[in-house]
Design a protein around this motif. Structure first.
Motif, PDB file in Angstrom:
ATOM      1  N   THR A  61      -8.720   0.669  29.530  1.00  0.00           N
ATOM      2  CA  THR A  61      -9.456  -0.633  29.441  1.00  0.00           C
ATOM      3  C   THR A  61     -11.163  -0.698  30.195  1.00  0.00           C
ATOM      4  OG1 THR A  61      -8.846  -1.940  31.923  1.00  0.00           O
ATOM      5  CG2 THR A  61      -7.746  -2.330  29.450  1.00  0.00           C
ATOM      6  N   GLY A  62     -11.367   0.302  31.146  1.00  0.00           N
ATOM      7  CA  GLY A  62     -12.432   0.800  31.785  1.00  0.00           C
ATOM      8  C   GLY A  62     -12.470   0.910  33.361  1.00  0.00           C
ATOM      9  N   LEU A  63     -10.671   0.551  34.004  1.00  0.00           N
ATOM     10  CA  LEU A  63     -10.807   0.300  35.262  1.00  0.00           C
ATOM     11  C   LEU A  63     -10.850   2.048  36.310  1.00  0.00           C
ATOM     12  CD1 LEU A  63      -9.557  -1.843  37.487  1.00  0.00           C
ATOM     13  CD2 LEU A  63      -7.100  -0.175  36.718  1.00  0.00           C
ATOM     14  N   THR A  64     -11.668   1.561  36.994  1.00  0.00           N
ATOM     15  CA  THR A  64     -12.004   2.630  37.947  1.00  0.00           C
ATOM     16  C   THR A  64     -11.522   2.515  39.224  1.00  0.00           C
ATOM     17  OG1 THR A  64     -13.761   1.950  38.611  1.00  0.00           O
ATOM     18  CG2 THR A  64     -14.182   3.287  36.992  1.00  0.00           C
ATOM     19  N   PRO A  65     -11.020   3.701  39.850  1.00  0.00           N
ATOM     20  CA  PRO A  65     -10.670   3.612  41.054  1.00  0.00           C
ATOM     21  C   PRO A  65     -11.053   3.477  42.053  1.00  0.00           C
ATOM     22  CG  PRO A  65     -10.522   5.996  40.252  1.00  0.00           C
ATOM     23  CD  PRO A  65     -11.379   5.379  39.162  1.00  0.00           C
ATOM     24  N   ALA A  66     -12.283   2.642  41.852  1.00  0.00           N
ATOM     25  CA  ALA A  66     -13.414   1.914  42.969  1.00  0.00           C
ATOM     26  C   ALA A  66     -13.189   0.314  42.243  1.00  0.00           C
ATOM     27  CB  ALA A  66     -14.799   2.316  42.363  1.00  0.00           C
ATOM     28  N   GLN A  67     -13.041   0.520  41.266  1.00  0.00           N
ATOM     29  CA  GLN A  67     -12.682  -1.137  40.905  1.00  0.00           C
ATOM     30  C   GLN A  67     -11.109  -1.481  41.487  1.00  0.00           C
ATOM     31  OE1 GLN A  67     -13.051  -0.587  36.970  1.00  0.00           O
ATOM     32  NE2 GLN A  67     -15.805  -0.526  37.017  1.00  0.00           N
ATOM     33  N   ALA A  68     -10.105  -0.843  40.929  1.00  0.00           N
ATOM     34  CA  ALA A  68      -8.869  -0.784  42.001  1.00  0.00           C
ATOM     35  C   ALA A  68      -9.079  -1.278  42.940  1.00  0.00           C
ATOM     36  CB  ALA A  68      -8.147   0.015  41.179  1.00  0.00           C
ATOM     37  N   GLU A  69      -9.984  -0.158  43.869  1.00  0.00           N
ATOM     38  CA  GLU A  69      -9.677  -0.059  45.654  1.00  0.00           C
ATOM     39  C   GLU A  69     -10.500  -1.490  45.678  1.00  0.00           C
ATOM     40  OE1 GLU A  69     -11.664   1.806  49.482  1.00  0.00           O
ATOM     41  OE2 GLU A  69     -12.630   2.724  47.161  1.00  0.00           O
TER      42      GLU A  69
END
Length: 407
Positions: free
Chosen positions: A244-252
């Motif tokens: 869906t476009g979730l990046t490590p930065a977004q998850a953090e």
């Protein structure tokens, strides 16, 4: 309800206002909608067709079913210090949304009656005197024979939280759908629905408007209060992932907001005895809708810093929508009911479509596990398996009962 053969549109009449009428009559105002009426008696996105996802399996469960008030130990009871190994903090649904009573529970899972008597004589006496008499008159053979054990050993729950220092919980039936971190040492009651994960990212997604609106649409109700069911609300829900476009930065970022949200609520409750989660969210609901606050609300607003709570939720909602690639939806239009209904309808359709794509992926072998080290057989280490086997001890509810009786 009135049913007829065929696939024609139906008319859905919903009560908008109901007032006292003349004599025994009631004056009722109805809102009419025309369209295909689904199995949940709603028109619009068909959320009843979603499928459970393997990615969400094995980590959600209901809490413990005790059947016997004698299992409960009040705070300050000498028994807590005398035999602490099998006495653990205990929470029910009201403890989670209001104020914790601070009670404990005696849990003799995995032991026979003789083992309890030999190893924990004080606990044995407590259960023998306060639980056994109640169980002896039960029509349930299992309750009579295994009187020192909970009604259900709840093996799935024990497995899911065995190695966690905290897990996620929500009250089954509540006015507001809230998720909180619960310490791993705490035994949850059956009225708490548990997600066996210590992930702040997972807590953030569950706490967002995306999942809350989903749970309201697919879950049940008790009177006018929403009911959270793991099978319908959690297991089919498609979480954001790299597809869906979730990046490590977004998850953090989502995890940071979730930690702040959980810490803020706990801090305000610790600072003011009158502050409860229900009270906080009653005021938040009024702020969102632009309703006036009464004196009681204003005190809660001041003590709980509800505007801080609101800002955290607003940022969390935006971050989760970004993780799904759905920033075009914009913030929830809380003060415009028709616009809010349209916002929810668009959201639900996207989630239903994403569920279908994930189910199709899983059919071909691609599973986006939420907790791969625990759920994925290919990645679960031998050490973890051995450790969980030691903790769980037995594989099924029936085997647990058989072992207890055999011993």
């Amino acid at each position: 309800t009135v049913g007829a053969r065929g696939t024609d549109d139906g008319t859905l009449a919903s009560v908008v206002v109901e007032r006292e009428g003349e004599v025994d009559a009631r004056d009722v105002e109805l809102s009419l909608q025309v369209g295909v009426i689904h199995a949940n008696l709603k028109i619009g996105t068909n959320v009843t067709k979603v499928q459970r996802l393997r990615a969400n399996s094995e980590i959600s469960a209901m809490g413990m079913i005790l059947v016997g008030s004698g299992f409960i130990v009040e705070p300050g009871d000498p028994l807590i210090k005398l035999e602490p190994d099998r006495i653990r903090p205990y929470l029910n649904g009201k403890d989670l949304t209001q104020r914790s009573r601070g009670v404990y529970v005696i849990d003799m899972y995995g032991l026979s009656a003789e083992e309890v008597r030999n190893q924990y004589p004080a606990c044995f006496q407590r259960l023998y005197e306060r639980v056994k008499p109640e169980r002896d008159v039960s029509n349930d053979k299992t309750l009579r024979e295994l009187w020192w054990l909970f009604r259900r050993t709840n093996i799935q729950l024990r497995r899911a939280i065995a190695d966690l220092h905290r897990y996620i919980g929500t009250t089954e039936t509540a006015k507001h759908r809230l998720f909180s971190f619960i310490p791993g040492s705490v035994t949850p009651d059956q009225k708490i629905r548990v997600v066996g994960s210590d992930s702040a990212v997972l807590l953030g997604v569950l706490s967002s408007a995306v999942h809350v609106e989903w749970s309201l649409a697919v879950g049940g109700t008790l009177e006018d209060r929403p009911v959270y069911n793991n099978t319908n609300c959690f297991e089919p829900f498609p979480f954001p992932h790299d597809d869906t476009g979730l990046t490590p930065a977004q998850a953090e970022y989502i995890g940071q907001l979730a930690e702040q949200l959980d810490a803020h609520r706990k801090a305000r409750q610790a600072a003011h005895e009158s502050v409860t989660l229900t009270g906080m969210y009653n005021v938040l609901d009024k702020l969102r809708k632009g309703e006036a606050l009464n004196a009681k609300d204003k005190l809660m607003h001041e003590q709980a810093l509800v505007s801080v709570l609101q800002s955290l939720h607003d940022e969390l909602d935006a971050a989760v929508l970004t993780a799904y690639g759905w920033s075009d939806l914009g913030p929830v239009p809380w003060r415009d009911e028709p616009a809010r209904a349209a916002w929810i309808e668009t959201l639900l359709q996207r989630l239903v479509d994403l569920n279908a794509r994930r189910a199709a992926e899983e059919a071909t072998g691609t599973v986006r596990w939420l907790r791969p080290e625990f759920q994925d057989p290919a990645r679960r280490s031998a050490a973890s398996t051995t450790q969980q086997a030691d903790i769980v001890g037995i594989e099924t509810e029936e085997q647990a009962h058989a072992k207890a009786l055999e011993n």
